[in-house]
Write a protein that holds these residues in place. Structure first.
Motif, PDB file in Angstrom:
ATOM      1  N   GLY A  66       0.805  -1.212   0.000  1.00 58.36           N
ATOM      2  CA  GLY A  66       0.000   0.000   0.000  1.00 58.36           C
ATOM      3  C   GLY A  66       0.839   1.263   0.000  1.00 58.36           C
ATOM      4  N   LYS A  67       1.937   1.250   0.760  1.00 57.10           N
ATOM      5  CA  LYS A  67       2.816   2.417   0.828  1.00 57.10           C
ATOM      6  C   LYS A  67       3.475   2.677  -0.522  1.00 57.10           C
ATOM      7  N   VAL A  68       3.844   1.614  -1.208  1.00 62.26           N
ATOM      8  CA  VAL A  68       4.473   1.738  -2.525  1.00 62.26           C
ATOM      9  C   VAL A  68       3.476   2.304  -3.530  1.00 62.26           C
ATOM     10  N   ALA A  69       2.228   1.821  -3.484  1.00 63.76           N
ATOM     11  CA  ALA A  69       1.196   2.318  -4.393  1.00 63.76           C
ATOM     12  C   ALA A  69       0.947   3.804  -4.167  1.00 63.76           C
ATOM     13  N   GLU A  70       0.961   4.207  -2.916  1.00 60.83           N
ATOM     14  CA  GLU A  70       0.771   5.628  -2.604  1.00 60.83           C
ATOM     15  C   GLU A  70       1.898   6.466  -3.191  1.00 60.83           C
ATOM     16  N   GLU A  71       3.118   5.959  -3.091  1.00 65.37           N
ATOM     17  CA  GLU A  71       4.275   6.682  -3.645  1.00 65.37           C
ATOM     18  C   GLU A  71       4.187   6.802  -5.162  1.00 65.37           C
ATOM     19  N   LEU A  72       3.798   5.714  -5.818  1.00 65.25           N
ATOM     20  CA  LEU A  72       3.742   5.708  -7.283  1.00 65.25           C
ATOM     21  C   LEU A  72       2.543   6.475  -7.835  1.00 65.25           C
ATOM     22  N   SER A  73       1.543   6.714  -7.024  1.00 64.64           N
ATOM     23  CA  SER A  73       0.340   7.392  -7.515  1.00 64.64           C
ATOM     24  C   SER A  73       0.624   8.827  -7.946  1.00 64.64           C
ATOM     25  N   THR A  74       1.721   9.393  -7.473  1.00 66.66           N
ATOM     26  CA  THR A  74       2.072  10.761  -7.863  1.00 66.66           C
ATOM     27  C   THR A  74       3.165  10.809  -8.919  1.00 66.66           C
ATOM     28  N   ALA A  75       3.600   9.637  -9.417  1.00 60.05           N
ATOM     29  CA  ALA A  75       4.663   9.602 -10.426  1.00 60.05           C
ATOM     30  C   ALA A  75       4.186  10.240 -11.732  1.00 60.05           C
ATOM     31  N   ASP A  76       4.994  11.103 -12.276  1.00 60.46           N
ATOM     32  CA  ASP A  76       4.644  11.780 -13.519  1.00 60.46           C
ATOM     33  C   ASP A  76       4.574  10.776 -14.668  1.00 60.46           C
ATOM     34  N   GLY A  77       3.468  10.820 -15.409  1.00 56.42           N
ATOM     35  CA  GLY A  77       3.329   9.953 -16.577  1.00 56.42           C
ATOM     36  C   GLY A  77       2.478   8.723 -16.360  1.00 56.42           C
ATOM     37  N   VAL A  78       2.206   8.362 -15.108  1.00 55.82           N
ATOM     38  CA  VAL A  78       1.408   7.167 -14.822  1.00 55.82           C
ATOM     39  C   VAL A  78      -0.067   7.547 -14.737  1.00 55.82           C
ATOM     40  N   ALA A  79      -0.904   6.883 -15.538  1.00 57.08           N
ATOM     41  CA  ALA A  79      -2.331   7.190 -15.560  1.00 57.08           C
ATOM     42  C   ALA A  79      -3.127   6.317 -14.602  1.00 57.08           C
ATOM     43  N   LYS A  80      -2.667   5.064 -14.398  1.00 57.09           N
ATOM     44  CA  LYS A  80      -3.453   4.135 -13.596  1.00 57.09           C
ATOM     45  C   LYS A  80      -2.537   3.184 -12.855  1.00 57.09           C
ATOM     46  N   LEU A  81      -2.922   2.862 -11.620  1.00 61.37           N
ATOM     47  CA  LEU A  81      -2.211   1.877 -10.822  1.00 61.37           C
ATOM     48  C   LEU A  81      -3.089   0.650 -10.640  1.00 61.37           C
ATOM     49  N   LEU A  82      -2.518  -0.516 -10.877  1.00 65.16           N
ATOM     50  CA  LEU A  82      -3.182  -1.777 -10.579  1.00 65.16           C
ATOM     51  C   LEU A  82      -2.468  -2.376  -9.379  1.00 65.16           C
ATOM     52  N   VAL A  83      -3.190  -2.580  -8.286  1.00 63.51           N
ATOM     53  CA  VAL A  83      -2.564  -3.013  -7.040  1.00 63.51           C
ATOM     54  C   VAL A  83      -3.041  -4.409  -6.671  1.00 63.51           C
ATOM     55  N   ALA A  84      -2.082  -5.295  -6.410  1.00 64.16           N
ATOM     56  CA  ALA A  84      -2.384  -6.666  -5.999  1.00 64.16           C
ATOM     57  C   ALA A  84      -1.618  -6.972  -4.723  1.00 64.16           C
ATOM     58  N   GLN A  85      -2.350  -7.221  -3.635  1.00 64.52           N
ATOM     59  CA  GLN A  85      -1.731  -7.523  -2.353  1.00 64.52           C
ATOM     60  C   GLN A  85      -2.202  -8.895  -1.873  1.00 64.52           C
ATOM     61  N   ASP A  86      -1.225  -9.779  -1.647  1.00 59.04           N
ATOM     62  CA  ASP A  86      -1.565 -11.128  -1.203  1.00 59.04           C
ATOM     63  C   ASP A  86      -0.294 -11.797  -0.688  1.00 59.04           C
ATOM     64  N   ALA A  87      -0.444 -12.644   0.298  1.00 57.78           N
ATOM     65  CA  ALA A  87       0.713 -13.331   0.877  1.00 57.78           C
ATOM     66  C   ALA A  87       1.421 -14.211  -0.147  1.00 57.78           C
ATOM     67  N   VAL A  88       0.703 -14.649  -1.195  1.00 58.30           N
ATOM     68  CA  VAL A  88       1.308 -15.518  -2.204  1.00 58.30           C
ATOM     69  C   VAL A  88       2.410 -14.807  -2.976  1.00 58.30           C
ATOM     70  N   PHE A  89       2.399 -13.465  -2.945  1.00 56.73           N
ATOM     71  CA  PHE A  89       3.406 -12.706  -3.683  1.00 56.73           C
ATOM     72  C   PHE A  89       4.650 -12.406  -2.848  1.00 56.73           C
ATOM     73  N   LYS A  90       4.715 -12.959  -1.656  1.00 50.55           N
ATOM     74  CA  LYS A  90       5.886 -12.749  -0.817  1.00 50.55           C
ATOM     75  C   LYS A  90       7.142 -13.230  -1.533  1.00 50.55           C
ATOM     76  N   GLY A  91       8.148 -12.382  -1.556  1.00 45.35           N
ATOM     77  CA  GLY A  91       9.401 -12.746  -2.222  1.00 45.35           C
ATOM     78  C   GLY A  91       9.429 -12.436  -3.700  1.00 45.35           C
ATOM     79  N   PHE A  92       8.292 -11.960  -4.248  1.00 47.37           N
ATOM     80  CA  PHE A  92       8.206 -11.557  -5.663  1.00 47.37           C
ATOM     81  C   PHE A  92       8.646 -12.678  -6.602  1.00 47.37           C
ATOM     82  N   LEU A  93       8.185 -13.873  -6.340  1.00 49.19           N
ATOM     83  CA  LEU A  93       8.554 -15.020  -7.184  1.00 49.19           C
ATOM     84  C   LEU A  93       7.871 -14.903  -8.549  1.00 49.19           C
ATOM     85  N   PRO A  94       8.617 -15.104  -9.632  1.00 47.41           N
ATOM     86  CA  PRO A  94       8.015 -14.987 -10.973  1.00 47.41           C
ATOM     87  C   PRO A  94       6.907 -16.006 -11.219  1.00 47.41           C
TER      88      PRO A  94
END
Length: 336
Positions: A66-94
């Motif tokens: 959530g904190k990362v999404a908040e930071e990116l929401s003000t990035a210049d050039g980005v129109a939309k954020l898609l946010v997915a939060q779940d324990a299965v994504f721990k470690g950012f495994l491909p």
């Protein structure tokens, strides 16, 4: 029905076709982060995507982002954020993130999917490309059009222009080749990423050990001091740490120094290590093998210290000092 505007005929069919093209010509950037902060190369990827001229969406995925999404929401050039939060994504495994990207692709039909050319991007996007049955274009240093990309080959000795006819372009971008987009000035809308049942029985996240330092991160530092085989031992790298602290620089190393066990491999600069392009690069005891030059030759100012006047590093250096590093570096530290 048709209307004439400025000498052009716009039919309903034409409008629909144009709208369809707009929907297709959109870019997804997979954001890289550590759970708390956005990794700087994400902003370089946004800058690269802006060259395409499409609407940019950014995927933020993680266990708690959530904190990362908040930071990116003000990035210049980005129109939309898609946010997915779940324990299965721990470690950012491909293996876990890929199904999410494929589901997002089904729903939004992106024409381009981008990420930074880091360990994260290089492990994730080729898998996505394989699942989509398209080619992955890696380590891009320029974007000329929707389907034409520039990358280096042969350890940076040749430049290749790649033209892709795939319906979806999967691209990793070299951060040092694109200026970072502004972290402010944008106002992206935020929505939950498409739901997908991720079943990952191929890999599991165990743990990670991160080296901590008050020095700048190597790939984003404005100044870098690197040591090579000429340092002779890991203990001698203390000289470079002192010099780096005086300069406010990050510390890197050549592959030879890493292979010799002087320093950990996360400090390696080169074709098989990290690509850097700081304002100042100081190469100490580095001969200048092609593999190393591929990772730092785009630096603004290169300073080389080596006792061998024939060392290849002097061919790319802006300033060269032929001297014993164990005498020259302490003198530099003293004067700084």
């Amino acid at each position: 029905m048709a209307a004439i505007v400025g000498g052009r005929v716009l039919s309903r069919l034409g409008r629909c076709t144009f709208a369809y093209c707009r929907r297709l010509n959109s870019t997804l950037i997979v954001a890289e982060h550590n759970g708390n902060n956005v990794t700087p190369i994400t902003y370089n990827a946004i800058s690269a995507a802006q060259k395409l001229g499409h609407e940019i969406s950014t995927l933020v995925v993680g266990e708690d982002c959530g904190k990362v999404a908040e930071e990116l929401s003000t990035a210049d050039g980005v129109a939309k954020l898609l946010v997915a939060q779940d324990a299965v994504f721990k470690g950012f495994l491909p293996e876990a993130i890929t199904p999410l990207i494929l589901e997002a692709q089904k729903q939004f039909n992106f024409s381009h999917i981008l990420a930074g050319a880091t360990a994260f991007g290089k492990s994730l996007l080729p898998r996505v490309a394989g699942k989509l049955d398209v080619a992955a274009i890696s380590d891009v240093i320029d974007i000329e059009s929707d389907n034409t990309f520039v990358r280096t080959i042969y350890a940076g000795n040749a430049v290749l222009r790649v033209q892709s006819t795939d319906p979806i372009k999967i691209v990793t971008v070299r951060g040092s080749a694109f200026a970072a987009s502004s972290e402010s000035g944008g106002n992206a809308s935020t929505e939950t990423a498409p739901k997908v049942d991720v079943v990952n029985d191929k890999s599991s996240w165990v743990s990670q050990e991160l080296s901590k330092s008050d020095r700048p991160e190597l790939t984003s530092a404005g100044k870098v001091v690197s040591g090579g085989r000429g340092m002779k031992s890991g203990e001698n790298f203390e000289l470079l740490y002192k010099l780096a602290d005086k300069l406010g620089a990050a510390v890197g190393a050549s592959r030879a120094a890493v292979d010799a066990g002087y320093v950990p491999n996360d400090m390696q600069v080169g074709q098989t290590g990290k690509i850097v392009a700081p304002d100042l690069y100081v190469a100490v005891g580095i001969s200048g093998a092609i593999q190393h030059l591929a990772g730092m030759k785009d630096s603004k100012v290169i300073v080389a210290i080596n006792k061998d006047p024939e060392a290849p590093i002097f061919q790319v250096a802006d300033y060269g000092l032929v001297a014993d590093l164990f005498k020259a570096v302490p003198e530099m530290i003293e004067k700084l």
